[in-house]
Design an enzyme around this catalytic site. Sequence first.
Site, short mmCIF file in Angstrom:
data_model
loop_
_atom_site.label_atom_id
_atom_site.label_comp_id
_atom_site.label_asym_id
_atom_site.label_seq_id
_atom_site.Cartn_x
_atom_site.Cartn_y
_atom_site.Cartn_z
N GLU A 472 0.85 -1.19 0.00
CA GLU A 472 0.00 0.00 0.00
C GLU A 472 0.89 1.25 0.00
O GLU A 472 1.21 1.78 -1.04
CB GLU A 472 -0.96 -0.03 1.19
CG GLU A 472 -2.07 1.00 1.06
CD GLU A 472 -3.35 0.64 1.78
OE1 GLU A 472 -3.44 -0.41 2.43
OE2 GLU A 472 -4.30 1.44 1.71
N GLU A 743 -2.13 0.60 13.47
CA GLU A 743 -3.35 0.93 12.74
C GLU A 743 -4.58 0.72 13.63
O GLU A 743 -5.55 1.46 13.57
CB GLU A 743 -3.45 0.03 11.50
CG GLU A 743 -4.62 0.36 10.60
CD GLU A 743 -4.48 -0.31 9.24
OE1 GLU A 743 -3.74 -1.30 9.14
OE2 GLU A 743 -5.12 0.16 8.29
C1 BGC Z 1 -5.42 2.88 4.83
C2 BGC Z 1 -5.95 3.93 5.75
C3 BGC Z 1 -6.82 4.79 4.88
C4 BGC Z 1 -7.99 3.91 4.57
C5 BGC Z 1 -9.11 4.55 3.90
C6 BGC Z 1 -6.55 2.02 4.43
O1 BGC Z 1 -6.19 0.98 3.61
O2 BGC Z 1 -4.37 2.18 5.39
O3 BGC Z 1 -5.10 4.49 6.62
O4 BGC Z 1 -7.12 6.04 5.34
O5 BGC Z 1 -7.58 2.76 3.85
O6 BGC Z 1 -10.21 4.18 4.55
#
Ligand code: BGC
Length: 869
Positions: A472, A743
């Site tokens: 990501e 997270e």
């Molecule tokens: C990310 C988040 C991001 C979110 C959106 C995720 O995959 O890691 O931090 O803001 O997606 O909802």
Amino acid sequence: MSELCKAIGLVCEHLENPLGIDCVTPRLSWRLADERPGARQTAYRIVAASSLQKLTEKPDLWDSGEVESSATLDIPYGGKRLRSRSQVWWQVQVRDHRGKPGGWSEPACFEVGLLRKTDWQASWIGRPADRKTGSGPSPWLRREFRLDGEVRQARLHVTALGIYEMYLNGQRVGDEVFAPGWTDYAKRLQVSTHDVTGLLRSGDNAIGGVLADGWYAGNLIWNGNRCSYGNQLGLLAQLEVEYADGRRETIGTDGDWVTAEGPILEADFYNGETYDARRELTGWDKPGYDAAGWAAAAVLKAPRTRLVARQNGPVRRQLELPAIARTEPQPGVYIFDLGQNMVGWARLKLKGRRGQTVRLRYGEMLCDDGTLYTANLRTAKTTDYYTFKGAGEVEYEPRFTFHGFRYVEISGGLTSQPVVEDVTGIVLHSDLGSLGRFECSEPLVNQLQSNINWSLRGNFLEVPTDCPQRDERLGWTGDAQVFVGTACYNRDAAAFFKKWGLDLIDAQMPDGGVPHVVPDVIRNGGVSAAWADAAVICPWVAYQHYGDLGILEQQYDSMAAWVAWQERNSHDYHLPEVGYYFGDWLAIDIPMGDCGRAPTPKDLIGTAYFAHCADIMSQTAAALGRKEDERRYKAMVRKVRAAFQREFVAPSGRVVGDTQTGYLLALAFDLLPERQRAYAVERLVKDIEGRGWKLSTGFVGTPLLAPVLTRFGRVDVAYRLLLQQDYPSWIYSILQGATTMWERWNSYTKKNGFGDVGMNSFNHYAYGAIGEWLYATVAGIAIDPAAPGFEKIILQPTPGAGLTSAEAEVHSRHGTIFCGWKIRRGELLVEAVVPPNTSASLRLPGQPAHRLAAGRHSFAFPWPAGGAK
Ligand code: BGC
């Protein structure tokens, strides 16, 4: 103590002595070195010259004359017209508060890059037939050339499609990592300019470059998506030499260059690097190398993009962490612990035999059996391979990949067991100004502060990213928006956010919509409340911290376009969910006594943010002197507030959904009339209390908890949440072993192990947004909105819970601000340092405000004081 006031820390567009800038009226700034009480600047004089010698003898570009002003920041260069390659040496003399002139500052310089297309004689080159998909060997490119005469000065202007390293006569040029950085390459491509005078010599020379996929062609987003920007790697380099006798020569990339494949067989951010030392091209970057086997480089069509100067500090190696322990969970598999979750790569000493391959894997956590945990990396292979070319010890570190890890696993192909001293972690991130400091008497909170900073380091790599380890690593706007204030307290991120602002402008959709990630590589057209609002919030917060109106000017149209999107998509100023909103992302679903769980309605979040953005716009317009806009946005704020009340607020002050986040938004963004606020605060606190003094908020609500509770007189509850040790809370993750922000509060628990692998990053800064409150409230260094950039400072140390001391240091553009307090024997002792040219207002509960001039101050107050809880 010196009796003179002197300008120090000279910068041009937030950068120290930048080379290759692409603006001809750059803004100049300095700080004052003057420790005397009340130190202030009353006048300045800037002189500028085309050489250091002329600067001291007779400045030939600019003499501002004496300007009666206290301004030290962002003063536009006002001298003779600058062109491509202009060099400017400058210095400043200031007058102090008594009108006495100090000495001249040390000289500083800046240099203009290649402004016009026609300045470029070099052509784009690459290897003949490039791959279409899938990573492959890195191309090496080189050429030799002769210089006949002594070199007075030389510059290398360089950029690439892909990422690159340049070499001259066997030496690496500069120390930028992953240049040219990350932008939307179809719109802006950053050129770096290096002073390479010392690397050249009269006679034979060799220049070369190595390319890799990087963001341009490597894996990006998820699910094996490659080549987001293209599949043909390319290099554009122009070496400009000036001889001592004044002759000039230019050597650019062109059809005379040759190319070959070298030891890097694969290099990818997500997957790692594969290096076969048997294929090393020893001496390739020195003159006299036999390049017989190399093919002619292909001259490529120039990409349609704008070549621009680098705006922010590049990614560099910032720190090196030694491993602290080694284990062997399986025979021949060694795991090294760096003691800290970090981002970068490992540097290793390895012993093996020709042809043997060592495998290096990286992980943020260990499984219960001591093996490496990698499930949360999803499809990112995060594996480097090194193949030996001979016997004996080598040092290896990859260069075109990065990993998020605390543990390094080494297996296979070694002739002797590696020891702890063989492994270090090289920490990489974008250059940011010096580190702020926060400390208090509670070690768990100090660990939180450390975790916040490590997640900042790990995720400020070219753009503000959500996470640095899985497939990501994108510039999620929502995450940046909630964290920007904390980032700005901890580092000087002015240039970083200014550059990301340009990225955001490039990514913004024609209708003003702002994508989920910037640069936008997802390109699904989606827009979400609290994410897209980064367009307005990030520049505004950066302005509050750095006082640079330039960032507001730069972003103004983009900010206005986003608010126009909100207005257009609203129904009578109520903003519904348009497409799909993320809502209060990752809000906690835990049952609560008689309330149960009610998620915060997404249209409530959308409308609240609409009001907030319109409000920021009115203040931005005011700051820029756009009176008409200011009036218009003020009227808009009134209409959105009315819509919010109409749709979401009962006459009592109860907010639809009855969630913590709903109340927090309503209170933080001033959406409730005075009379309803007390009830809203009461409901908020009741909900927190009903859950056992716990939060239920997600990405949207969590950052607002402590500031809102503090503002409305319940700092005691803010402290309770801060010090809460049970799930969900900041300290909870720390007690589970966190060395970075996670997270989720329970990304890992000692009891239940790892959370859902779908989304389980151990380096995600969003919940670190509480850092801002640690500085602003606990230690008490707050921004005075009346004079952004800490020209005026509010000092409001706020003891609470059982803390007996706290202190912080903020490296503002005016100098270091310090505020610290201690409770000792019934007294509150406060110490403060107010930088020159600023003033502060000290506010303590139960005390009248004290105005503090620049200088050091100490106070003692009886404690507990009347008003404190
Ligand atoms: C990310 C988040 C991001 C979110 C959106 C995720 O995959 O890691 O931090 O803001 O997606 O909802």
